[in-house]
Design a protein around this motif. Structure first.
Motif, PDB file in Angstrom:
ATOM      1  N   VAL A  26     -40.591 -67.435  40.887  1.00  0.00           N
ATOM      2  CA  VAL A  26     -39.517 -67.615  39.890  1.00  0.00           C
ATOM      3  C   VAL A  26     -39.686 -66.644  38.724  1.00  0.00           C
ATOM      4  N   ILE A  27     -40.947 -66.508  38.272  1.00  0.00           N
ATOM      5  CA  ILE A  27     -41.226 -65.580  37.160  1.00  0.00           C
ATOM      6  C   ILE A  27     -40.883 -64.150  37.545  1.00  0.00           C
ATOM      7  N   ALA A  28     -41.283 -63.765  38.755  1.00  0.00           N
ATOM      8  CA  ALA A  28     -40.992 -62.404  39.213  1.00  0.00           C
ATOM      9  C   ALA A  28     -39.497 -62.167  39.301  1.00  0.00           C
ATOM     10  N   LEU A  29     -38.781 -63.190  39.811  1.00  0.00           N
ATOM     11  CA  LEU A  29     -37.330 -63.063  39.904  1.00  0.00           C
ATOM     12  C   LEU A  29     -36.703 -62.907  38.522  1.00  0.00           C
ATOM     13  N   GLY A  30     -37.212 -63.680  37.529  1.00  0.00           N
ATOM     14  CA  GLY A  30     -36.683 -63.589  36.155  1.00  0.00           C
ATOM     15  C   GLY A  30     -36.944 -62.239  35.547  1.00  0.00           C
ATOM     16  N   VAL A  31     -38.177 -61.731  35.752  1.00  0.00           N
ATOM     17  CA  VAL A  31     -38.505 -60.411  35.205  1.00  0.00           C
ATOM     18  C   VAL A  31     -37.598 -59.344  35.802  1.00  0.00           C
ATOM     19  N   TRP A  32     -37.366 -59.449  37.117  1.00  0.00           N
ATOM     20  CA  TRP A  32     -36.493 -58.482  37.790  1.00  0.00           C
ATOM     21  C   TRP A  32     -35.067 -58.534  37.232  1.00  0.00           C
ATOM     22  N   ALA A  33     -34.581 -59.773  36.994  1.00  0.00           N
ATOM     23  CA  ALA A  33     -33.218 -59.930  36.476  1.00  0.00           C
ATOM     24  C   ALA A  33     -33.098 -59.379  35.057  1.00  0.00           C
ATOM     25  N   VAL A  34     -34.101 -59.666  34.208  1.00  0.00           N
ATOM     26  CA  VAL A  34     -34.077 -59.163  32.832  1.00  0.00           C
ATOM     27  C   VAL A  34     -34.124 -57.645  32.810  1.00  0.00           C
TER      28      VAL A  34
END
Length: 373
Positions: A26-34
C-alpha cells in the motif's frame, strides 16, 4: 502429529508476514501515485505545496510541464518575473482622513489687497453673482467697489441672502427670488420650522435667510441708454449729464480699440461686469471707438469716476470710464480715433485702466471683444 504441530507453530508468523507485506504494498502504491501527480504539476504549484508545508521556499526553477498521457494538456513554462508577488497591498496610513462636511451657514470674509470678485467666488466655489447678491449693502452690485478690509458675507451655496423684515411673507420672498418657499424652509442652515405656515411664518425680524438658487436682476450704475434726443435721462448718474444736444456725426458701425493697448487689465466681460478693463498708464490717450456725439461728459456718482459717453446715432452707444481727464464736452461731434480723454483711476478702481462698454438698442450691453477691430 508433526504436521499438525508445524501448522499451529507457523500460523502466526505467516499471518504477520502477510500483513506486513500488504502494508508495504500500500505504501509503495501511494508513493508511486504521489510521484506521478507531482511530476505532472507545474513548478509553481509544486513550490506552493512545499510552502504550505512550512518549508523554506527556494528560488522557483522554470520547468516545462510534462504530458502524462492522452488528454493531458501541456502547461506553459513558469516565469517568476523577478520573484515579486502581485496582489492587493496595504498602504501605511499614519493619520485617518475624515471627509469635510458641507458648510450650511453664512461666514464672514475680510477682503485683502489683491482680491477680486471672481477670485473670492472661486475661493469658496461660488458664482460671482452670489457674492454680489449677498453683499448689496457693501458692493451695491458693482465689482469695482470691492476694497481691502471690507467684510463680506459668504453664503454656503449659490443663491442669495435676505434679511427678514416685519410683515414679510415667505411666499412673496420666494417669488421675488424665483424659488419655491420650501427651498428656504428646508435649508438646514436657516433652522426653520418645517411645518410653518408660509402665509404666516414665525421668522424673527432681522434674521438672515439663505435662499438656495435665489437670483435677481443686478443693478447697473454705469449708464442707461442715453440718446442725443434725450441726454438728460442720465442726470441720475452725476454732474456729467448733458442738456440739449443737436445732431452731429454718425458712426460707421465699425469699432476700433479705444486704447493703444489691447491687453486686459482687471475684469473681463461677464454677467456681473458688462464691459472690459483695458490696461495702460495714467494719461494714456483714449480714442473714440467710432464717430458720434458726446451725450455725457463729467463725473459719475456711482463709482465710475470721470466718464464720457458717445451716441453713434445708428443704435450704438459707447462708454469710457475712470478717466484722468476729459478733452470733449456735451454735444460735441467726434470722429473715430479722436482723443476724447486720458486714462486714469478715478472713482472706484485699483489701478489705471479704461473701463469700456458697448450698448446696442437691439441687444443691450454686449461683449466688446466681439466687435472691436
Amino acid at each position: 502429529m508433526w504436521v499438525k504441530i508445524a501448522r499451529v507453530t507457523l500460523r502466526d508468523p505467516l499471518l504477520r508476514f502477510v500483513r506486513h507485506l500488504t502494508v508495504l504494498g500500500v505504501i509503495a502504491l501511494g508513493v508511486w501515485a504521489v510521484r506521478l501527480g507531482w511530476d505532472t504539476l507545474p513548478a509553481a504549484a509544486a513550490g506552493g505545496l512545499v510552502a504550505e508545508q512550512g518549508e523554506t521556499a527556494a528560488q522557483p526553477v522554470a520547468a516545462e510541464a510534462r504530458s502524462s498521457g492522452p488528454g493531458m494538456m501541456s502547461l506553459p513554462v513558469y516565469s517568476d518575473a523577478g520573484g515579486q508577488k502581485s496582489g492587493v497591498s496595504r498602504n501605511l496610513m499614519l493619520h485617518t482622513v475624515f471627509p469635510e462636511r458641507p458648510r450650511l451657514d453664512v461666514i464672514k470674509y475680510v477682503v485683502s489687497t489683491g482680491d477680486s470678485l471672481f477670485g473670492i467666488a472661486e475661493k469658496f466655489n461660488l458664482k460671482p453673482e452670489t457674492i454680489l447678491w449677498s453683499n448689496f449693502d457693501v458692493l451695491q452690485d458693482d465689482p469695482h467697489r470691492l476694497a481691502p478690509d471690507q467684510e463680506l458675507s459668504i453664503s454656503p451655496v449659490d443663491g442669495t441672502l435676505y434679511e427678514w423684515h416685519e410683515g414679510d411673507g415667505l411666499n412673496g420672498v420666494a417669488r421675488f427670488f424665483g424659488v419655491d418657499p420650501q427651498d428656504i424652509v428646508q435649508w438646514p442652515g436657516n433652522q426653520l420650522d418645517l411645518n410653518m405656515d408660509p402665509e404666516n411664518p414665525t421668522i424673527e425680524t432681522g434674521s438672515i435667510l439663505i435662499i438656495p438658487g435665489g437670483r435677481r436682476e443686478l443693478i447697473s450704475w454705469s449708464a442707461p441708454r442715453i440718446t442725443r434726443s434725450n441726454p438728460s435721462v442720465a442726470k441720475i448718474l452725476g454732474s456729467g449729464a448733458c442738456g440739449t444736444v443737436v445732431d452731429g456725426a454718425l458712426g460707421s458701425g465699425g469699432f476700433i480699440y479705444p486704447t493703444a493697448s489691447h491687453v486686459l487689465s482687471g475684469y473681463d466681460y461677464s454677467s456681473v461686469h458688462p464691459g472690459i478693463d483695458l490696461s495702460g498708464s495714467t494719461g494714456n490717450a483714449i480714442f473714440a471707438s467710432d464717430s458720434g456725439v458726446v451725450v455725457y461728459a463729467g463725473w459719475n456718482d456711482w463709482g465710475y469716476g470721470y466718464v464720457v459717453v458717445l451716441d453713434h446715432g445708428i443704435g450704438w452707444q459707447t462708454l469710457y470710464a475712470h478717466l484722468s481727464s476729459i478733452n470733449v464736452g456735451c454735444g460735441q461731434s467726434v470722429t473715430q480715433g479722436n482723443v476724447i480723454g486720458g486714462m486714469g483711476c478715478t472713482g472706484n478702481c485699483s489701478g489705471p485702466h479704461l473701463h469700456f462698454e458697448m450698448l446696442n438698442d437691439a441687444y443691450g450691453k454686449v461683449n466688446p471683444w466681439n466687435y472691436l477691430q
